[in-house]
Design a protein around this motif. Structure first.
Motif, mmCIF file in Angstrom:
data_model
loop_
_atom_site.group_PDB
_atom_site.id
_atom_site.type_symbol
_atom_site.label_atom_id
_atom_site.label_comp_id
_atom_site.label_asym_id
_atom_site.label_seq_id
_atom_site.Cartn_x
_atom_site.Cartn_y
_atom_site.Cartn_z
ATOM 1 N N PHE A 34 0.829 -1.207 0.000
ATOM 2 C CA PHE A 34 0.000 0.000 0.000
ATOM 3 C C PHE A 34 0.861 1.255 0.000
ATOM 4 C CE2 PHE A 34 -1.446 3.479 2.688
ATOM 5 C CZ PHE A 34 -2.508 3.948 1.933
ATOM 6 N N GLU A 35 1.837 1.325 0.919
ATOM 7 C CA GLU A 35 2.663 2.529 1.026
ATOM 8 C C GLU A 35 3.434 2.790 -0.265
ATOM 9 O OE1 GLU A 35 5.049 2.620 4.595
ATOM 10 O OE2 GLU A 35 3.309 2.184 5.848
ATOM 11 N N ARG A 36 3.983 1.742 -0.864
ATOM 12 C CA ARG A 36 4.707 1.888 -2.138
ATOM 13 C C ARG A 36 3.758 2.419 -3.222
ATOM 14 N NH1 ARG A 36 7.084 -2.731 -1.274
ATOM 15 N NH2 ARG A 36 5.569 -3.920 -2.459
ATOM 16 N N SER A 37 2.583 1.828 -3.311
ATOM 17 C CA SER A 37 1.602 2.244 -4.325
ATOM 18 C C SER A 37 1.121 3.668 -4.071
ATOM 19 C CB SER A 37 0.402 1.301 -4.326
ATOM 20 O OG SER A 37 0.788 -0.001 -4.650
ATOM 21 N N TRP A 38 0.824 3.979 -2.811
ATOM 22 C CA TRP A 38 0.322 5.311 -2.468
ATOM 23 C C TRP A 38 1.337 6.389 -2.860
ATOM 24 C CZ3 TRP A 38 0.926 8.099 2.644
ATOM 25 C CH2 TRP A 38 0.108 9.226 2.704
ATOM 26 N N ARG A 39 2.617 6.137 -2.583
ATOM 27 C CA ARG A 39 3.662 7.083 -3.002
ATOM 28 C C ARG A 39 3.676 7.229 -4.522
ATOM 29 N NH1 ARG A 39 6.263 5.059 1.464
ATOM 30 N NH2 ARG A 39 7.247 3.334 0.379
ATOM 31 N N ALA A 40 3.518 6.114 -5.231
ATOM 32 C CA ALA A 40 3.509 6.154 -6.705
ATOM 33 C C ALA A 40 2.310 6.948 -7.226
ATOM 34 C CB ALA A 40 3.506 4.738 -7.272
ATOM 35 N N TYR A 41 1.209 6.941 -6.480
ATOM 36 C CA TYR A 41 0.022 7.723 -6.868
ATOM 37 C C TYR A 41 0.063 9.124 -6.271
ATOM 38 C CZ TYR A 41 -1.890 3.210 -8.321
ATOM 39 O OH TYR A 41 -2.095 1.993 -8.919
ATOM 40 N N ASP A 42 1.219 9.637 -5.933
ATOM 41 C CA ASP A 42 1.499 10.994 -5.459
ATOM 42 C C ASP A 42 1.369 11.189 -3.954
ATOM 43 O OD1 ASP A 42 2.212 11.913 -7.985
ATOM 44 O OD2 ASP A 42 0.144 12.437 -8.470
ATOM 45 N N GLY A 43 0.921 10.203 -3.187
ATOM 46 C CA GLY A 43 0.938 10.307 -1.733
ATOM 47 C C GLY A 43 0.075 11.406 -1.158
ATOM 48 N N ILE A 44 -1.109 11.592 -1.714
ATOM 49 C CA ILE A 44 -2.015 12.648 -1.256
ATOM 50 C C ILE A 44 -3.069 12.066 -0.319
ATOM 51 C CG2 ILE A 44 -3.805 14.271 -2.013
ATOM 52 C CD1 ILE A 44 -2.108 14.665 -4.568
ATOM 53 N N ALA A 45 -3.287 12.740 0.799
ATOM 54 C CA ALA A 45 -4.328 12.350 1.756
ATOM 55 C C ALA A 45 -4.862 13.598 2.441
ATOM 56 C CB ALA A 45 -3.775 11.390 2.803
ATOM 57 N N ALA A 46 -6.125 13.544 2.819
ATOM 58 C CA ALA A 46 -6.743 14.601 3.619
ATOM 59 C C ALA A 46 -7.643 13.925 4.649
ATOM 60 C CB ALA A 46 -7.554 15.562 2.753
ATOM 61 N N ILE A 47 -7.486 14.308 5.895
ATOM 62 C CA ILE A 47 -8.247 13.722 6.994
ATOM 63 C C ILE A 47 -9.110 14.814 7.620
ATOM 64 C CG2 ILE A 47 -8.154 12.386 9.133
ATOM 65 C CD1 ILE A 47 -6.615 11.016 6.836
ATOM 66 N N PRO A 48 -10.432 14.789 7.393
ATOM 67 C CA PRO A 48 -11.296 15.716 8.134
ATOM 68 C C PRO A 48 -11.198 15.359 9.624
ATOM 69 C CG PRO A 48 -12.436 14.834 6.227
ATOM 70 C CD PRO A 48 -11.188 14.015 6.408
ATOM 71 N N TRP A 49 -10.751 16.267 10.437
ATOM 72 C CA TRP A 49 -10.488 15.997 11.853
ATOM 73 C C TRP A 49 -11.729 16.376 12.655
ATOM 74 C CZ3 TRP A 49 -6.386 13.145 12.136
ATOM 75 C CH2 TRP A 49 -5.927 12.758 13.393
ATOM 76 N N VAL A 50 -12.782 15.608 12.449
ATOM 77 C CA VAL A 50 -14.069 15.923 13.066
ATOM 78 C C VAL A 50 -14.391 14.924 14.170
ATOM 79 C CG1 VAL A 50 -14.995 17.068 11.023
ATOM 80 C CG2 VAL A 50 -15.350 14.619 11.306
ATOM 81 N N ASP A 51 -15.133 15.370 15.147
ATOM 82 C CA ASP A 51 -15.624 14.516 16.233
ATOM 83 C C ASP A 51 -17.086 14.209 15.960
ATOM 84 O OD1 ASP A 51 -13.250 14.483 17.706
ATOM 85 O OD2 ASP A 51 -13.703 16.446 18.579
ATOM 86 N N PRO A 52 -17.639 13.124 16.411
ATOM 87 C CA PRO A 52 -16.950 12.116 17.207
ATOM 88 C C PRO A 52 -16.161 11.154 16.327
ATOM 89 C CG PRO A 52 -19.224 11.467 16.937
ATOM 90 C CD PRO A 52 -19.068 12.800 16.245
ATOM 91 N N ALA A 53 -15.088 10.648 16.883
ATOM 92 C CA ALA A 53 -14.328 9.596 16.227
ATOM 93 C C ALA A 53 -14.878 8.286 16.769
ATOM 94 C CB ALA A 53 -12.846 9.726 16.531
ATOM 95 N N THR A 54 -15.680 7.614 15.986
ATOM 96 C CA THR A 54 -16.397 6.429 16.444
ATOM 97 C C THR A 54 -15.529 5.184 16.381
ATOM 98 O OG1 THR A 54 -17.222 6.009 14.226
ATOM 99 C CG2 THR A 54 -18.599 7.348 15.649
ATOM 100 N N PRO A 55 -15.883 4.153 17.125
ATOM 101 C CA PRO A 55 -15.168 2.887 17.000
ATOM 102 C C PRO A 55 -15.355 2.314 15.601
ATOM 103 C CG PRO A 55 -16.582 2.888 18.936
ATOM 104 C CD PRO A 55 -16.913 4.125 18.143
ATOM 105 N N ARG A 56 -14.433 1.470 15.193
ATOM 106 C CA ARG A 56 -14.518 0.834 13.882
ATOM 107 C C ARG A 56 -15.736 -0.073 13.808
ATOM 108 N NH1 ARG A 56 -11.883 4.265 11.154
ATOM 109 N NH2 ARG A 56 -9.763 4.496 11.818
ATOM 110 N N THR A 57 -16.192 -0.315 12.591
ATOM 111 C CA THR A 57 -17.368 -1.155 12.377
ATOM 112 C C THR A 57 -17.017 -2.632 12.288
ATOM 113 O OG1 THR A 57 -17.165 -0.866 10.005
ATOM 114 C CG2 THR A 57 -18.608 0.672 11.183
ATOM 115 N N PHE A 58 -15.737 -2.953 12.462
ATOM 116 C CA PHE A 58 -15.307 -4.350 12.462
ATOM 117 C C PHE A 58 -14.144 -4.473 13.428
ATOM 118 C CE2 PHE A 58 -13.245 -2.107 9.003
ATOM 119 C CZ PHE A 58 -11.908 -2.356 9.238
#
Length: 163
Positions: free
Chosen positions: A132-156
């Motif tokens: 994943f990390e190798r591929s993500w870098r190859a696809y320009d390594g762009i990410a944006a995380i909306p830092w909003v609450d609440p941060a809920t538990p995972r669904t799995f």
């Protein structure tokens, strides 16, 4: 509950809706129906078609949505998002954006990245973390995380996502 892309490349003279579909998936995942409805209500006002990192972060700022982002494949941002149970959007695959759910450790000890592709929102994509990390870098390594609450538990369970 998961949002599927609603436009395709070339349809109505515009490109895909993947950045906005991924953003809506983030809001729904953290239980922020208010932000999901806000985004959905602005489809006809530019919150629908092709988008760049600058464009999406400008929209987050315009809506007073706190966020963090990287355009240099800073994996520590995704690690921080995972630790705080926050999904985000990443540019992955050629000309495509998906929802980054988290990094996880499988029962056999393998580290993986868990993604949700808005073209196929009925299943998670589980990828070996190094791949994943190798591929993500190859696809320009762009990410944006909306830092909003609440941060809920995972669904799995964190240790055993389905493959």
């Amino acid at each position: 509950m998961r949002i599927r892309n609603w436009t395709g490349r070339g349809q109505f003279g515009v490109g895909g809706s993947c950045v906005h579909a991924s953003t809506q998936n983030v809001f729904r995942t953290v239980g922020r129906e208010d932000l999901y409805q806000l985004w959905k209500s602005k489809k006809r006002r530019g919150y629908a078609g092709p988008e760049t990192l600058t464009g999406i972060t400008t929209k987050y700022r315009n809506e007073n949505i706190p966020h963090l982002y990287t355009e240099t494949a800073d994996v520590s941002l995704l690690e921080k998002a995972t630790r705080t149970n926050r999904p985000g959007i990443i540019f992955y695959y050629p000309s495509h954006c998906v929802t980054f759910i988290q990094f996880a450790r499988m029962k056999d000890g393998r580290e993986v990245a868990v993604l949700l592709d808005n073209n196929f929102p009925d299943r998670y994509i589980v990828i070996d973390r190094r791949t994943f990390e190798r591929s993500w870098r190859a696809y320009d390594g762009i990410a944006a995380i909306p830092w909003v609450d609440p941060a809920t538990p995972r669904t799995f369970p964190r240790t055993s996502p389905k493959t």
